[in-house]
Design a protein around this motif. Structure first.
Motif, PDB file in Angstrom:
ATOM      1  N   THR A 182      68.398  -6.285  25.688  1.00  0.00           N
ATOM      2  CA  THR A 182      68.541  -7.323  26.707  1.00  0.00           C
ATOM      3  C   THR A 182      68.789  -8.678  26.065  1.00  0.00           C
ATOM      4  O   THR A 182      69.680  -9.431  26.473  1.00  0.00           O
ATOM      5  N   TRP A 183      67.992  -8.983  25.043  1.00  0.00           N
ATOM      6  CA  TRP A 183      68.123 -10.309  24.402  1.00  0.00           C
ATOM      7  C   TRP A 183      69.403 -10.394  23.581  1.00  0.00           C
ATOM      8  O   TRP A 183      70.028 -11.459  23.507  1.00  0.00           O
ATOM      9  N   LYS A 184      69.822  -9.295  22.962  1.00  0.00           N
ATOM     10  CA  LYS A 184      71.089  -9.303  22.227  1.00  0.00           C
ATOM     11  C   LYS A 184      72.263  -9.618  23.151  1.00  0.00           C
ATOM     12  O   LYS A 184      73.104 -10.471  22.840  1.00  0.00           O
ATOM     13  N   ALA A 185      72.340  -8.880  24.259  1.00  0.00           N
ATOM     14  CA  ALA A 185      73.462  -9.070  25.174  1.00  0.00           C
ATOM     15  C   ALA A 185      73.499 -10.500  25.709  1.00  0.00           C
ATOM     16  O   ALA A 185      74.572 -11.101  25.846  1.00  0.00           O
ATOM     17  N   ALA A 186      72.324 -11.054  25.989  1.00  0.00           N
ATOM     18  CA  ALA A 186      72.267 -12.434  26.485  1.00  0.00           C
ATOM     19  C   ALA A 186      72.671 -13.422  25.405  1.00  0.00           C
ATOM     20  O   ALA A 186      73.400 -14.389  25.666  1.00  0.00           O
ATOM     21  N   LEU A 187      72.210 -13.193  24.174  1.00  0.00           N
ATOM     22  CA  LEU A 187      72.490 -14.131  23.084  1.00  0.00           C
ATOM     23  C   LEU A 187      73.985 -14.216  22.795  1.00  0.00           C
ATOM     24  O   LEU A 187      74.518 -15.304  22.562  1.00  0.00           O
ATOM     25  N   ASP A 194      67.334  -9.658  14.238  1.00  0.00           N
ATOM     26  CA  ASP A 194      68.097  -8.496  14.698  1.00  0.00           C
ATOM     27  C   ASP A 194      68.914  -8.790  15.944  1.00  0.00           C
ATOM     28  O   ASP A 194      70.050  -8.324  16.071  1.00  0.00           O
ATOM     29  N   ILE A 195      68.373  -9.574  16.872  1.00  0.00           N
ATOM     30  CA  ILE A 195      69.085  -9.808  18.133  1.00  0.00           C
ATOM     31  C   ILE A 195      70.345 -10.645  17.932  1.00  0.00           C
ATOM     32  O   ILE A 195      71.139 -10.804  18.871  1.00  0.00           O
ATOM     33  N   LEU A 196      70.543 -11.165  16.719  1.00  0.00           N
ATOM     34  CA  LEU A 196      71.799 -11.818  16.352  1.00  0.00           C
ATOM     35  C   LEU A 196      72.552 -10.990  15.310  1.00  0.00           C
ATOM     36  O   LEU A 196      73.730 -10.683  15.483  1.00  0.00           O
ATOM     37  N   ALA A 197      71.865 -10.583  14.250  1.00  0.00           N
ATOM     38  CA  ALA A 197      72.542  -9.979  13.097  1.00  0.00           C
ATOM     39  C   ALA A 197      73.204  -8.652  13.411  1.00  0.00           C
ATOM     40  O   ALA A 197      74.261  -8.329  12.850  1.00  0.00           O
ATOM     41  N   ASN A 198      72.597  -7.833  14.282  1.00  0.00           N
ATOM     42  CA  ASN A 198      73.176  -6.496  14.501  1.00  0.00           C
ATOM     43  C   ASN A 198      73.857  -6.353  15.866  1.00  0.00           C
ATOM     44  O   ASN A 198      73.951  -5.257  16.412  1.00  0.00           O
ATOM     45  N   THR A 199      74.372  -7.460  16.393  1.00  0.00           N
ATOM     46  CA  THR A 199      75.012  -7.409  17.712  1.00  0.00           C
ATOM     47  C   THR A 199      76.472  -6.962  17.655  1.00  0.00           C
ATOM     48  O   THR A 199      77.121  -6.839  18.703  1.00  0.00           O
ATOM     49  N   GLY A 200      77.006  -6.716  16.460  1.00  0.00           N
ATOM     50  CA  GLY A 200      78.403  -6.288  16.365  1.00  0.00           C
ATOM     51  C   GLY A 200      78.680  -5.038  17.175  1.00  0.00           C
ATOM     52  O   GLY A 200      79.740  -4.905  17.806  1.00  0.00           O
ATOM     53  N   GLY A 201      77.724  -4.092  17.190  1.00  0.00           N
ATOM     54  CA  GLY A 201      77.921  -2.844  17.918  1.00  0.00           C
ATOM     55  C   GLY A 201      78.047  -3.050  19.410  1.00  0.00           C
ATOM     56  O   GLY A 201      78.957  -2.498  20.055  1.00  0.00           O
ATOM     57  N   VAL A 202      77.161  -3.853  19.986  1.00  0.00           N
ATOM     58  CA  VAL A 202      77.219  -4.048  21.443  1.00  0.00           C
ATOM     59  C   VAL A 202      78.428  -4.900  21.834  1.00  0.00           C
ATOM     60  O   VAL A 202      79.013  -4.707  22.900  1.00  0.00           O
ATOM     61  N   ILE A 203      78.839  -5.807  20.952  1.00  0.00           N
ATOM     62  CA  ILE A 203      80.041  -6.601  21.243  1.00  0.00           C
ATOM     63  C   ILE A 203      81.267  -5.695  21.344  1.00  0.00           C
ATOM     64  O   ILE A 203      82.042  -5.766  22.304  1.00  0.00           O
ATOM     65  N   VAL A 204      81.439  -4.809  20.354  1.00  0.00           N
ATOM     66  CA  VAL A 204      82.623  -3.952  20.372  1.00  0.00           C
ATOM     67  C   VAL A 204      82.481  -2.849  21.421  1.00  0.00           C
ATOM     68  O   VAL A 204      83.478  -2.391  21.989  1.00  0.00           O
ATOM     69  N   SER A 205      81.255  -2.440  21.730  1.00  0.00           N
ATOM     70  CA  SER A 205      81.066  -1.543  22.865  1.00  0.00           C
ATOM     71  C   SER A 205      81.549  -2.203  24.160  1.00  0.00           C
ATOM     72  O   SER A 205      82.188  -1.560  25.003  1.00  0.00           O
ATOM     73  N   TYR A 206      81.244  -3.474  24.314  1.00  0.00           N
ATOM     74  CA  TYR A 206      81.729  -4.213  25.485  1.00  0.00           C
ATOM     75  C   TYR A 206      83.252  -4.244  25.513  1.00  0.00           C
ATOM     76  O   TYR A 206      83.877  -4.016  26.566  1.00  0.00           O
ATOM     77  N   LEU A 207      83.860  -4.471  24.345  1.00  0.00           N
ATOM     78  CA  LEU A 207      85.324  -4.505  24.278  1.00  0.00           C
ATOM     79  C   LEU A 207      85.920  -3.138  24.621  1.00  0.00           C
ATOM     80  O   LEU A 207      86.958  -3.048  25.282  1.00  0.00           O
ATOM     81  N   GLU A 208      85.256  -2.070  24.198  1.00  0.00           N
ATOM     82  CA  GLU A 208      85.713  -0.721  24.557  1.00  0.00           C
ATOM     83  C   GLU A 208      85.611  -0.499  26.069  1.00  0.00           C
ATOM     84  O   GLU A 208      86.525   0.044  26.700  1.00  0.00           O
ATOM     85  N   TRP A 209      84.507  -0.929  26.640  1.00  0.00           N
ATOM     86  CA  TRP A 209      84.268  -0.785  28.080  1.00  0.00           C
ATOM     87  C   TRP A 209      85.319  -1.547  28.884  1.00  0.00           C
ATOM     88  O   TRP A 209      85.845  -1.049  29.876  1.00  0.00           O
ATOM     89  N   VAL A 210      85.655  -2.753  28.419  1.00  0.00           N
ATOM     90  CA  VAL A 210      86.677  -3.555  29.087  1.00  0.00           C
ATOM     91  C   VAL A 210      88.035  -2.863  29.004  1.00  0.00           C
ATOM     92  O   VAL A 210      88.782  -2.795  29.987  1.00  0.00           O
ATOM     93  N   GLN A 211      88.363  -2.332  27.830  1.00  0.00           N
ATOM     94  CA  GLN A 211      89.645  -1.621  27.678  1.00  0.00           C
ATOM     95  C   GLN A 211      89.704  -0.391  28.584  1.00  0.00           C
ATOM     96  O   GLN A 211      90.731  -0.106  29.198  1.00  0.00           O
TER      97      GLN A 211
END
Length: 430
Positions: free
Chosen positions: A90-95, A351-368
């Motif tokens: 939750t905090w990663k996605a918000a950050l 962690d809620i900043l450093a490892n957010t690459g996965g959820v960011i690209v998951s979002y990009l996949e979802w958008v595509q």
């Protein structure tokens, strides 16, 4: 507290409350997951017997959008762990300002003891168990510890069979052939690498002169090590559950990664090195085995815990000699240890900043998937760097204001304020 990741997350939230502009009533709501489902999963194994597994799916907060979070297979999975991981999501996605809430799933199992057919049956059974909770606009699972694109393919197929048509965007982290996006597998490790580079720019230090130790050489740790090695940093130690490899002159990261990618273990590799059977004998003559606890205490510029939660605690924090910690794993540092590292001016990128690459690209996949249009790798990587870089800049700006004690608290204040603001606008139903 070190043994309870959920209590650790709550303590991190409590530390940030006094610095965040959040109504206390909403803050108290943010401490509780919306729902957690426990499922019982009887599976007929390839050996002929039936084993009953236990699984969970926690949906923590939906104020900002559909739930999003991975699924892990591990013997240590517990309901409390899954709920903590859902909170951190939750905090990663918000950050990083994604239109998601946080979720997480897990199954108690030892994947190494299961065949591929066993894992498929377990995955399909688990998907059926949670399918009433998940959906492309409701809750979108992704890979996590011991799960991968094949796992997501089985989940997508199972969900699609019940729907009667193919639903690619019900999960992310899929194979490219069925709607995945290039760059997703490497995304979390790439994000860790980008954040480490940005940290060194902020500290006005030269990354090419830095030494790095990586605890956990799975998908995240290995990709972070590869990219930092490419950027000129000297990766001197890396480990998995069997132990680690250490060379003060720098590991041959590509060779080590190739060994691990092929299913090899670190103890096998270091044993081979010591016997002189490495392809690069000259580079590895002085390399040797190191245990995980010793790796954490190495005198390096950057320590990257990329394995499990709760590895840096009050019991070993005095042994930590790294000048910076970049948390590739979820919850690797307890609050008690955090406070000591802050007192010692050790920069900890949370962690809620450093490892957010996965959820960011998951979002990009979802958008595509939503657009039914695919982007090239360069576009995905550029958008990942833009989004995670923006979150880093915002966190640093909040930290440099001087009001917050550390980067974790700065990151939490941003995430909590964004989530609370969504709750304020939406109100309380009914």
């Amino acid at each position: 507290m070190a043994d309870d990741p959920f209590e650790n997350m709550l303590a991190q939230m409590d530390r940030a409350e006094e610095y965040a502009e959040v109504d206390h009533g909403i803050f108290e709501r943010l401490k509780h997951p919306e729902r957690t489902l426990k499922v019982t999963l009887p599976v007929k194994l390839e050996s002929g017997g039936v084993e009953v597994f236990e699984g969970y799916r926690c949906q923590f907060d939906s104020a900002r959008g559909p739930f999003k979070g991975g699924v892990r297979y591990h013997p240590s999975v517990t309901q409390r762990e899954v709920e903590a991981l859902a909170g951190w999501m939750t905090w990663k996605a918000a950050l990083v300002d994604l239109p998601y809430g946080g979720a997480k799933g897990g199954v108690i199992c030892e994947p190494k003891e299961l065949t591929d057919r066993d894992l498929e049956r377990l995955t399909r059974r688990y998907t059926e168990g949670i399918r009433r909770m998940i959906g492309p606009e409701t809750d979108v699972p992704a890979p996590d510890m011991n799960t991968n694109p094949q796992t997501m393919a089985w989940m997508m197929d199972t969900y699609s069979m019940y729907e009667g048509y193919t639903v690619p965007k019900v999960v992310t982290g899929k194979p490219l052939e069925i709607g995945g996006t290039p760059g997703r597998v490497e995304a979390t490790g790439r994000g860790v690498s980008i954040i480490t580079e940005r940290l060194f720019e902020y500290l006005e230090r030269d990354l090419t002169e830095a030494t790095v130790a990586v605890q956990g050489f799975g998908n995240v740790g290995a990709n972070a090590a590869r990219l930092l090695d490419d950027a000129g940093a000297r990766v001197v130690a890396a480990s998995d559950v069997t132990g680690g490899a250490y060379d003060p002159e720098g590991l041959d990261v590509p060779t080590l990664a190739t060994h691990v990618d092929a299913g090899g273990l670190m103890e096998e590799y270091t044993a081979g090195v010591v016997r002189g059977v490495s392809d690069d004998r000259t580079r590895w003559d002085e390399a040797g085995h190191i245990d995980n606890e010793t790796l954490l205490s190495l005198d390096v510029d950057v320590l990257i815990p990329a394995a499990v939660e709760g590895v840096i605690t009050a019991h070993n924090v005095d042994d930590i000699r790294a000048s910076a910690v970049v948390e590739a794993a979820n919850g690797p540092t307890t609050v008690a240890a955090d406070e000591i590292l802050t007192e010692r001016d050790v920069q900890v990128v949370p962690d809620i900043l450093a490892n957010t690459g996965g959820v960011i690209v998951s979002y990009l996949e979802w958008v595509q998937n939503s657009q039914e249009f695919s982007w090239p790798l360069q576009t995905v990587n550029a958008e990942l760097e833009r989004r995670i870089g923006s979150a880093f800049d915002e966190t640093i700006a909040r930290y440099d204001d001087g009001d917050v004690p550390d980067l974790r608290t700065a990151a939490y204040t941003i995430a909590l304020e964004r989530t609370a603001s969504a709750h304020e606008y939406r109100g309380l139903f009914p």
